[in-house]
Design a protein around this motif. Sequence first.
Motif, PDB file in Angstrom:
ATOM      1  N   GLU A  29      -6.778  -9.795  -7.851  1.00  0.00           N
ATOM      2  CA  GLU A  29      -6.392  -8.409  -8.122  1.00  0.00           C
ATOM      3  C   GLU A  29      -6.363  -7.582  -6.834  1.00  0.00           C
ATOM      4  O   GLU A  29      -5.450  -6.793  -6.621  1.00  0.00           O
ATOM      5  N   VAL A  30      -7.358  -7.782  -5.970  1.00  0.00           N
ATOM      6  CA  VAL A  30      -7.406  -7.042  -4.705  1.00  0.00           C
ATOM      7  C   VAL A  30      -6.272  -7.488  -3.787  1.00  0.00           C
ATOM      8  O   VAL A  30      -5.635  -6.657  -3.133  1.00  0.00           O
ATOM      9  N   ILE A  31      -5.992  -8.776  -3.745  1.00  0.00           N
ATOM     10  CA  ILE A  31      -4.895  -9.284  -2.916  1.00  0.00           C
ATOM     11  C   ILE A  31      -3.574  -8.687  -3.382  1.00  0.00           C
ATOM     12  O   ILE A  31      -2.724  -8.318  -2.566  1.00  0.00           O
ATOM     13  N   ASN A  32      -3.393  -8.574  -4.683  1.00  0.00           N
ATOM     14  CA  ASN A  32      -2.171  -7.972  -5.218  1.00  0.00           C
ATOM     15  C   ASN A  32      -2.008  -6.527  -4.766  1.00  0.00           C
ATOM     16  O   ASN A  32      -0.896  -6.071  -4.511  1.00  0.00           O
ATOM     17  N   LYS A  33      -3.111  -5.806  -4.678  1.00  0.00           N
ATOM     18  CA  LYS A  33      -3.069  -4.390  -4.291  1.00  0.00           C
ATOM     19  C   LYS A  33      -2.950  -4.203  -2.787  1.00  0.00           C
ATOM     20  O   LYS A  33      -2.466  -3.168  -2.329  1.00  0.00           O
ATOM     21  N   THR A  34      -3.423  -5.188  -2.017  1.00  0.00           N
ATOM     22  CA  THR A  34      -3.408  -5.073  -0.553  1.00  0.00           C
ATOM     23  C   THR A  34      -2.857  -6.355   0.076  1.00  0.00           C
ATOM     24  O   THR A  34      -3.581  -7.079   0.762  1.00  0.00           O
ATOM     25  N   PRO A  35      -1.568  -6.655  -0.162  1.00  0.00           N
ATOM     26  CA  PRO A  35      -1.001  -7.891   0.386  1.00  0.00           C
ATOM     27  C   PRO A  35      -1.036  -7.896   1.910  1.00  0.00           C
ATOM     28  O   PRO A  35      -0.911  -6.859   2.542  1.00  0.00           O
ATOM     29  N   GLY A  36      -1.252  -9.090   2.448  1.00  0.00           N
ATOM     30  CA  GLY A  36      -1.290  -9.239   3.896  1.00  0.00           C
ATOM     31  C   GLY A  36      -2.656  -9.000   4.502  1.00  0.00           C
ATOM     32  O   GLY A  36      -2.807  -9.002   5.722  1.00  0.00           O
ATOM     33  N   SER A  37      -3.667  -8.820   3.657  1.00  0.00           N
ATOM     34  CA  SER A  37      -5.033  -8.609   4.157  1.00  0.00           C
ATOM     35  C   SER A  37      -5.600  -9.908   4.710  1.00  0.00           C
ATOM     36  O   SER A  37      -5.206 -11.000   4.307  1.00  0.00           O
ATOM     37  N   SER A  38      -6.551  -9.761   5.613  1.00  0.00           N
ATOM     38  CA  SER A  38      -7.244 -10.930   6.157  1.00  0.00           C
ATOM     39  C   SER A  38      -8.476 -11.218   5.301  1.00  0.00           C
ATOM     40  O   SER A  38      -8.885 -10.402   4.471  1.00  0.00           O
ATOM     41  N   VAL A  39      -9.070 -12.381   5.512  1.00  0.00           N
ATOM     42  CA  VAL A  39     -10.295 -12.745   4.802  1.00  0.00           C
ATOM     43  C   VAL A  39     -11.370 -11.694   5.081  1.00  0.00           C
ATOM     44  O   VAL A  39     -12.060 -11.243   4.167  1.00  0.00           O
ATOM     45  N   TYR A  40     -11.487 -11.281   6.327  1.00  0.00           N
ATOM     46  CA  TYR A  40     -12.495 -10.281   6.703  1.00  0.00           C
ATOM     47  C   TYR A  40     -12.252  -8.967   5.973  1.00  0.00           C
ATOM     48  O   TYR A  40     -13.184  -8.359   5.446  1.00  0.00           O
ATOM     49  N   GLU A  41     -11.003  -8.513   5.933  1.00  0.00           N
ATOM     50  CA  GLU A  41     -10.681  -7.246   5.257  1.00  0.00           C
ATOM     51  C   GLU A  41     -10.981  -7.325   3.755  1.00  0.00           C
ATOM     52  O   GLU A  41     -11.504  -6.378   3.167  1.00  0.00           O
ATOM     53  N   LEU A  42     -10.662  -8.459   3.155  1.00  0.00           N
ATOM     54  CA  LEU A  42     -10.946  -8.642   1.736  1.00  0.00           C
ATOM     55  C   LEU A  42     -12.452  -8.666   1.474  1.00  0.00           C
ATOM     56  O   LEU A  42     -12.933  -8.083   0.501  1.00  0.00           O
ATOM     57  N   ALA A  43     -13.193  -9.353   2.345  1.00  0.00           N
ATOM     58  CA  ALA A  43     -14.644  -9.415   2.198  1.00  0.00           C
ATOM     59  C   ALA A  43     -15.252  -8.019   2.306  1.00  0.00           C
ATOM     60  O   ALA A  43     -16.130  -7.642   1.517  1.00  0.00           O
ATOM     61  N   GLU A  45     -13.725  -5.158   1.684  1.00  0.00           N
ATOM     62  CA  GLU A  45     -13.287  -4.399   0.511  1.00  0.00           C
ATOM     63  C   GLU A  45     -14.161  -4.691  -0.711  1.00  0.00           C
ATOM     64  O   GLU A  45     -14.514  -3.800  -1.469  1.00  0.00           O
ATOM     65  N   LEU A  46     -14.498  -5.976  -0.896  1.00  0.00           N
ATOM     66  CA  LEU A  46     -15.243  -6.397  -2.084  1.00  0.00           C
ATOM     67  C   LEU A  46     -16.758  -6.398  -1.889  1.00  0.00           C
ATOM     68  O   LEU A  46     -17.495  -6.526  -2.860  1.00  0.00           O
ATOM     69  N   GLY A  47     -17.206  -6.309  -0.644  1.00  0.00           N
ATOM     70  CA  GLY A  47     -18.638  -6.390  -0.378  1.00  0.00           C
ATOM     71  C   GLY A  47     -19.164  -7.811  -0.512  1.00  0.00           C
ATOM     72  O   GLY A  47     -20.318  -8.028  -0.859  1.00  0.00           O
ATOM     73  N   TRP A  48     -18.294  -8.782  -0.264  1.00  0.00           N
ATOM     74  CA  TRP A  48     -18.647 -10.194  -0.345  1.00  0.00           C
ATOM     75  C   TRP A  48     -18.754 -10.765   1.066  1.00  0.00           C
ATOM     76  O   TRP A  48     -18.284 -10.171   2.032  1.00  0.00           O
TER      77      TRP A  48
END
Length: 103
Positions: A29-43, A45-48
Amino acid sequence: MKQKTGSNMQAARDARARERADTDYSLYEVINKTPGSSVYELAKELGWSSGKVYGSVRRLEKDNWVRIEKAERDGRSVLKITSVKWHEFLTSEEIEEFKSMEF
């Protein structure tokens, strides 16, 4: 220490599988909202952890839900993650058939 019975072990495996599925869907769901994000940016964003995100991204890639591309940002190599669009699952013949359908 007491050993788990077969049904307890199965319940534990099922719980891990459900958690993984929930994790993967949340990330998708987060990838769909923010395409082109890196693993670090996703982590971030999610606090993972980056490791948790990377593992989930690899499962999503294996199931053809996301695409991973290598990119360069600020002189550093990063993995850019984008979701696969629904039309990418279809052949050109299937797309044409869909277009010709009457609703």
